[in-house]
Design a protein around this motif. Structure first.
Motif, PDB file in Angstrom:
ATOM      1  N   ASN A 297       0.827  -1.201   0.000  1.00  0.00           N
ATOM      2  CA  ASN A 297       0.000   0.000   0.000  1.00  0.00           C
ATOM      3  C   ASN A 297       0.866   1.259   0.000  1.00  0.00           C
ATOM      4  O   ASN A 297       0.621   2.207  -0.770  1.00  0.00           O
ATOM      5  CB  ASN A 297      -0.921  -0.008   1.217  1.00  0.00           C
ATOM      6  CG  ASN A 297      -1.846   1.192   1.242  1.00  0.00           C
ATOM      7  OD1 ASN A 297      -2.748   1.316   0.419  1.00  0.00           O
ATOM      8  ND2 ASN A 297      -1.619   2.094   2.189  1.00  0.00           N
ATOM      9  N   TYR A 298       1.903   1.271   0.823  1.00  0.00           N
ATOM     10  CA  TYR A 298       2.798   2.426   0.882  1.00  0.00           C
ATOM     11  C   TYR A 298       3.525   2.634  -0.444  1.00  0.00           C
ATOM     12  O   TYR A 298       3.607   3.762  -0.955  1.00  0.00           O
ATOM     13  CB  TYR A 298       3.814   2.240   2.008  1.00  0.00           C
ATOM     14  CG  TYR A 298       4.856   3.343   2.051  1.00  0.00           C
ATOM     15  CD1 TYR A 298       4.581   4.551   2.680  1.00  0.00           C
ATOM     16  CD2 TYR A 298       6.091   3.179   1.424  1.00  0.00           C
ATOM     17  CE1 TYR A 298       5.519   5.581   2.694  1.00  0.00           C
ATOM     18  CE2 TYR A 298       7.039   4.194   1.436  1.00  0.00           C
ATOM     19  CZ  TYR A 298       6.746   5.391   2.068  1.00  0.00           C
ATOM     20  OH  TYR A 298       7.671   6.402   2.070  1.00  0.00           O
ATOM     21  N   VAL A 299       4.040   1.559  -1.004  1.00  0.00           N
ATOM     22  CA  VAL A 299       4.804   1.673  -2.249  1.00  0.00           C
ATOM     23  C   VAL A 299       3.918   2.159  -3.390  1.00  0.00           C
ATOM     24  O   VAL A 299       4.317   3.030  -4.185  1.00  0.00           O
ATOM     25  CB  VAL A 299       5.455   0.320  -2.597  1.00  0.00           C
ATOM     26  CG1 VAL A 299       6.051   0.350  -3.995  1.00  0.00           C
ATOM     27  CG2 VAL A 299       6.534  -0.031  -1.587  1.00  0.00           C
ATOM     28  N   LEU A 300       2.693   1.635  -3.484  1.00  0.00           N
ATOM     29  CA  LEU A 300       1.802   2.031  -4.573  1.00  0.00           C
ATOM     30  C   LEU A 300       1.351   3.481  -4.424  1.00  0.00           C
ATOM     31  O   LEU A 300       1.310   4.230  -5.405  1.00  0.00           O
ATOM     32  CB  LEU A 300       0.590   1.105  -4.618  1.00  0.00           C
ATOM     33  CG  LEU A 300       0.810  -0.289  -5.196  1.00  0.00           C
ATOM     34  CD1 LEU A 300      -0.457  -1.112  -5.112  1.00  0.00           C
ATOM     35  CD2 LEU A 300       1.287  -0.216  -6.636  1.00  0.00           C
ATOM     36  N   VAL A 301       1.009   3.877  -3.209  1.00  0.00           N
ATOM     37  CA  VAL A 301       0.483   5.225  -3.003  1.00  0.00           C
ATOM     38  C   VAL A 301       1.577   6.286  -3.115  1.00  0.00           C
ATOM     39  O   VAL A 301       1.374   7.357  -3.702  1.00  0.00           O
ATOM     40  CB  VAL A 301      -0.227   5.312  -1.640  1.00  0.00           C
ATOM     41  CG1 VAL A 301      -0.605   6.761  -1.312  1.00  0.00           C
ATOM     42  CG2 VAL A 301      -1.475   4.435  -1.638  1.00  0.00           C
ATOM     43  N   ASN A 302       2.757   5.984  -2.590  1.00  0.00           N
ATOM     44  CA  ASN A 302       3.783   7.020  -2.456  1.00  0.00           C
ATOM     45  C   ASN A 302       4.923   6.937  -3.475  1.00  0.00           C
ATOM     46  O   ASN A 302       5.602   7.942  -3.698  1.00  0.00           O
ATOM     47  CB  ASN A 302       4.388   6.972  -1.054  1.00  0.00           C
ATOM     48  CG  ASN A 302       3.370   7.281   0.027  1.00  0.00           C
ATOM     49  OD1 ASN A 302       2.988   8.420   0.231  1.00  0.00           O
ATOM     50  ND2 ASN A 302       2.904   6.237   0.703  1.00  0.00           N
ATOM     51  N   LEU A 303       5.134   5.771  -4.078  1.00  0.00           N
ATOM     52  CA  LEU A 303       6.308   5.619  -4.932  1.00  0.00           C
ATOM     53  C   LEU A 303       5.979   5.279  -6.389  1.00  0.00           C
ATOM     54  O   LEU A 303       6.598   5.818  -7.308  1.00  0.00           O
ATOM     55  CB  LEU A 303       7.238   4.545  -4.357  1.00  0.00           C
ATOM     56  CG  LEU A 303       7.759   4.797  -2.931  1.00  0.00           C
ATOM     57  CD1 LEU A 303       8.616   3.625  -2.467  1.00  0.00           C
ATOM     58  CD2 LEU A 303       8.547   6.097  -2.869  1.00  0.00           C
TER      59      LEU A 303
ATOM     60  N   GLN B 280      -2.939  10.521 -10.754  1.00  0.00           N
ATOM     61  CA  GLN B 280      -3.811   9.343 -10.696  1.00  0.00           C
ATOM     62  C   GLN B 280      -4.244   9.110  -9.256  1.00  0.00           C
ATOM     63  O   GLN B 280      -3.426   9.112  -8.338  1.00  0.00           O
ATOM     64  CB  GLN B 280      -3.079   8.112 -11.235  1.00  0.00           C
ATOM     65  CG  GLN B 280      -3.897   6.825 -11.172  1.00  0.00           C
ATOM     66  CD  GLN B 280      -3.155   5.655 -11.783  1.00  0.00           C
ATOM     67  OE1 GLN B 280      -2.817   5.669 -12.958  1.00  0.00           O
ATOM     68  NE2 GLN B 280      -2.882   4.641 -10.968  1.00  0.00           N
ATOM     69  N   MET B 281      -5.545   8.907  -9.036  1.00  0.00           N
ATOM     70  CA  MET B 281      -6.067   8.682  -7.687  1.00  0.00           C
ATOM     71  C   MET B 281      -6.019   7.210  -7.298  1.00  0.00           C
ATOM     72  O   MET B 281      -5.895   6.877  -6.127  1.00  0.00           O
ATOM     73  CB  MET B 281      -7.507   9.186  -7.601  1.00  0.00           C
ATOM     74  CG  MET B 281      -7.641  10.689  -7.808  1.00  0.00           C
ATOM     75  SD  MET B 281      -6.752  11.630  -6.552  1.00  0.00           S
ATOM     76  CE  MET B 281      -7.667  11.178  -5.084  1.00  0.00           C
ATOM     77  N   ASP B 282      -6.127   6.338  -8.273  1.00  0.00           N
ATOM     78  CA  ASP B 282      -6.156   4.901  -8.001  1.00  0.00           C
ATOM     79  C   ASP B 282      -4.798   4.428  -7.501  1.00  0.00           C
ATOM     80  O   ASP B 282      -3.770   4.700  -8.139  1.00  0.00           O
ATOM     81  CB  ASP B 282      -6.515   4.159  -9.297  1.00  0.00           C
ATOM     82  CG  ASP B 282      -6.778   2.690  -9.057  1.00  0.00           C
ATOM     83  OD1 ASP B 282      -7.025   2.313  -7.907  1.00  0.00           O
ATOM     84  OD2 ASP B 282      -6.717   1.917 -10.037  1.00  0.00           O
ATOM     85  N   PRO B 283      -4.739   3.726  -6.350  1.00  0.00           N
ATOM     86  CA  PRO B 283      -3.446   3.216  -5.861  1.00  0.00           C
ATOM     87  C   PRO B 283      -2.966   2.044  -6.712  1.00  0.00           C
ATOM     88  O   PRO B 283      -3.131   0.875  -6.364  1.00  0.00           O
ATOM     89  CB  PRO B 283      -3.757   2.793  -4.423  1.00  0.00           C
ATOM     90  CG  PRO B 283      -5.205   2.474  -4.427  1.00  0.00           C
ATOM     91  CD  PRO B 283      -5.842   3.406  -5.427  1.00  0.00           C
TER      92      PRO B 283
END
Length: 376
Positions: free
Chosen positions: A156-162, A168-171
């Motif tokens: 979740n962290y990698v997709l949202v932040n990196l 794009q809003m979708d993680p």
């Protein structure tokens, strides 16, 4: 000497368990006012009645083959790997990095590279609980469960932040390049004149899963390492006496297990979604436990059980779509199959063992009585 023949162990016990699960499922469907025969016909038609249905059945089965094999190799070493879900998540991260940041010229090379990365990430994620079990005595069940949650949070962290593209809003990551897109079964069968649905997500990773079944069979039953894994699983004390290292077997078995679970990502991430999204595993890591139990931890059994669960998933989706049977009831039916083939295995096995034992005694030749000579 075994009480039951091998064919009864591998075929008859799971078949009776499935029959019992089907009977209970039919009673549940009757209880809510639906026709169980019509429901079964709809499941068969939806999952097996067209190339579209077969495509989805084989797509789900591919996921379950990888996770089922992952659990099976751990079972042979008497290890219970419940971390397939997290290992598959990290395998997806490996696939995404391989597809997004390496300029592959063709899908064949991309498949090899993504498979290696998926296996590496899954193996590394399984190696930590394995080391904690082998060196520190931490229970493998507890650590692998906890690592599922850690993997979900990390992804979740990698997709949202990196990895999420700007704006794009979708993680999720960006869509993979065209050169990394895997051919579907439609693309593979078209040159042979065989028609297959273009809309079905089944792809070349199904063949990779079949090769993984073959490779694991060779490893377990045709190599020295496989013999050591099975020996350790049957008796740790005897394996130690024979010079087999528990630390080595624990680490190797779990690393292979994690690699197989991670390889699931080439199907659902690279083959179907063509990008990495949250919750892409959809519980396949846990279904792999049921697949391994039903398949008796044998690659052939895992293959057959994976096809069955693929049928249940696709057939259940058709039931939820075209009837008033709620989606939750489909989960109940799947749970009944898991219950009877796994937890209640001895309920079927023990009566069968008694029947085979009685039949063996009946066929055994009776000792002849010597005539008693008259006293002089």
């Amino acid at each position: 000497m075994d009480v039951m023949p091998k064919w009864a162990e591998v075929i008859l016990v799971p078949l009776i368990s499935l029959l019992l699960a089907a009977i209970i499922s039919a009673l549940v469907i009757l209880a809510i006012g639906e026709d169980p025969i019509a429901a079964v016909n709809l499941m068969i038609t939806g999952a097996l009645g067209s190339t579209y249905g077969w495509g989805y059945t084989l797509y789900y089965a591919t996921n379950f083959m990888f996770t089922g094999l992952a659990v099976a190799i751990a079972f042979h070493a008497r290890l219970f790997n419940i971390g397939g879900e997290g290992q598959a998540m990290l395998g997806g991260l490996g696939v995404a990095l391989a597809c997004l940041y390496i300029p592959w010229p063709h899908w064949t090379l991309a498949l090899l590279g993504a498979t290696a990365m998926a296996a590496l990430f899954g193996a590394v994620w399984a190696a930590v609980p394995a080391w904690l079990q082998a060196k520190r005595g931490s229970h493998i069940v507890i650590t692998t469960i906890m690592f599922n949650f850690i993997a979900a949070a990390l992804l979740n962290y990698v997709l949202v932040n990196l990895l999420r593209p700007k704006g794009q809003m979708d993680p999720a990551t960006a869509r993979f390049p065209e050169a990394t897109q895997l051919p579907t079964l439609h693309d593979l069968l078209a040159p042979f004149g065989i028609e297959f649905s273009k809309a079905a997500p089944a792809n070349v990773s199904f063949l990779v899963a079949v090769l993984a079944c073959v490779a694991l069979w060779v490893l377990i039953w045709r190599t020295r390492l496989g013999y050591e894994i099975r020996a350790y699983g049957h008796s740790e004390s005897a394996a130690k006496y024979a010079g087999i290292s528990p630390v080595k077997i624990t680490m190797i078995a779990m690393i292979i297990s994690g690699a197989l679970a991670g390889m699931m990502a080439i199907n659902n991430v690279m083959g179907e979604a063509e990008r990495l999204v949250l919750n892409s595993t959809e519980g396949a890591g846990f279904i792999g436990i049921a697949v391994a139990l039903m398949g008796r931890s044998h690659p052939v059994g895992v293959f057959i059980a994976a096809i069955l669960f693929g049928f249940l998933y696709q057939g259940g989706a058709e039931l939820a779509l075209w009837t008033s049977i709620p989606r939750e009831l489909i989960v109940v039916i799947q749970a009944l199959v898991i219950l009877f083939t796994g937890a209640l295995d001895n309920m079927v096995r023990m009566p069968l063992e008694k029947l085979f034992l009685a039949a063996r005694r009946a066929r055994a030749p009776k000792p002849e009585r010597k005539p008693v000579e008259p006293a002089e």
